[in-house]
Scaffold this motif. Sequence first.
Motif, short mmCIF file in Angstrom:
data_model
loop_
_atom_site.label_atom_id
_atom_site.label_comp_id
_atom_site.label_asym_id
_atom_site.label_seq_id
_atom_site.Cartn_x
_atom_site.Cartn_y
_atom_site.Cartn_z
N UNK A 67 111.11 58.83 45.12
CA UNK A 67 111.57 60.02 44.40
C UNK A 67 111.29 59.97 42.91
N UNK A 68 111.43 58.81 42.34
CA UNK A 68 111.31 58.70 40.89
C UNK A 68 109.98 58.04 40.55
N UNK A 69 108.93 58.85 40.60
CA UNK A 69 107.57 58.36 40.42
C UNK A 69 107.19 58.32 38.94
N UNK A 70 106.06 57.70 38.68
CA UNK A 70 105.55 57.64 37.31
C UNK A 70 105.44 59.05 36.74
N UNK A 71 105.84 59.19 35.51
CA UNK A 71 105.78 60.49 34.85
C UNK A 71 107.05 61.31 34.96
N UNK A 72 108.00 60.87 35.80
CA UNK A 72 109.26 61.61 35.91
C UNK A 72 110.43 60.83 35.35
N UNK A 73 110.27 59.52 35.13
CA UNK A 73 111.36 58.67 34.64
C UNK A 73 111.24 58.45 33.14
N UNK A 74 112.38 58.60 32.45
CA UNK A 74 112.40 58.47 30.99
C UNK A 74 113.65 57.72 30.55
N UNK A 75 113.51 57.07 29.43
CA UNK A 75 114.67 56.60 28.66
C UNK A 75 114.99 57.68 27.66
N UNK A 76 116.25 57.86 27.37
CA UNK A 76 116.64 58.65 26.21
C UNK A 76 117.08 57.64 25.17
N UNK A 77 116.42 57.69 24.03
CA UNK A 77 116.74 56.75 22.96
C UNK A 77 117.51 57.44 21.85
N UNK A 78 118.48 56.70 21.32
CA UNK A 78 119.29 57.15 20.20
C UNK A 78 119.34 56.00 19.21
N UNK A 79 118.96 56.28 17.98
CA UNK A 79 118.91 55.26 16.94
C UNK A 79 118.12 54.03 17.40
N UNK A 80 117.02 54.30 18.11
CA UNK A 80 116.12 53.24 18.55
C UNK A 80 116.57 52.47 19.78
N UNK A 81 117.73 52.83 20.36
CA UNK A 81 118.23 52.11 21.53
C UNK A 81 118.23 53.01 22.76
N UNK A 82 117.96 52.41 23.92
CA UNK A 82 118.01 53.14 25.17
C UNK A 82 119.47 53.38 25.55
#
Length: 148
Positions: free
Chosen positions: A46-61
């Motif tokens: 379900x979670x293939x390349x191109x669909x998974x992301x980190x959300x970073x805040x102040x440089x941290x995941x």
Amino acid sequence: MKEGLVPLTALDKHRAYNIYCAGMQGKLSRCAGWDPVLQRQGFEHSFTAGTLFWYRHQGQEVALLSMSRRDYGLHVHLLVVLDAWRRQGMGRRVLAHLHGLSRGRVTLSCLRDDKPVRAFYAEMGYHIAGMEPDFLNLEWPGPQAKAG
């Protein structure tokens, strides 16, 4: 990049799966059960390349998410705020960021019996667009709805 979305690399996939398990296992176990083998296969499929992301805040995941573009805007497949960042407004930050990217509606699903999560999405402007036995399909109507 201090804040925003960063695609996961292949090296991040194992950590992402562990975060998925930590955030979802207890909730999904209540409605559908949790088979580790099936969950791993489902995550990989379900979670293939191109669909998974980190959300970073102040440089941290601070959050893991999966999303895809749709004709109407965006669909969020997964959103898990990391434990250390919960109750600090990160879910709001992530959704506000996604609303800005969507150029239309944003859709997602949540468990019907997860009242805190349902309340959070309602507070963020989401409404029920459909129901399934264990899940609610939610929709944020997009910026044009606010202007009208």
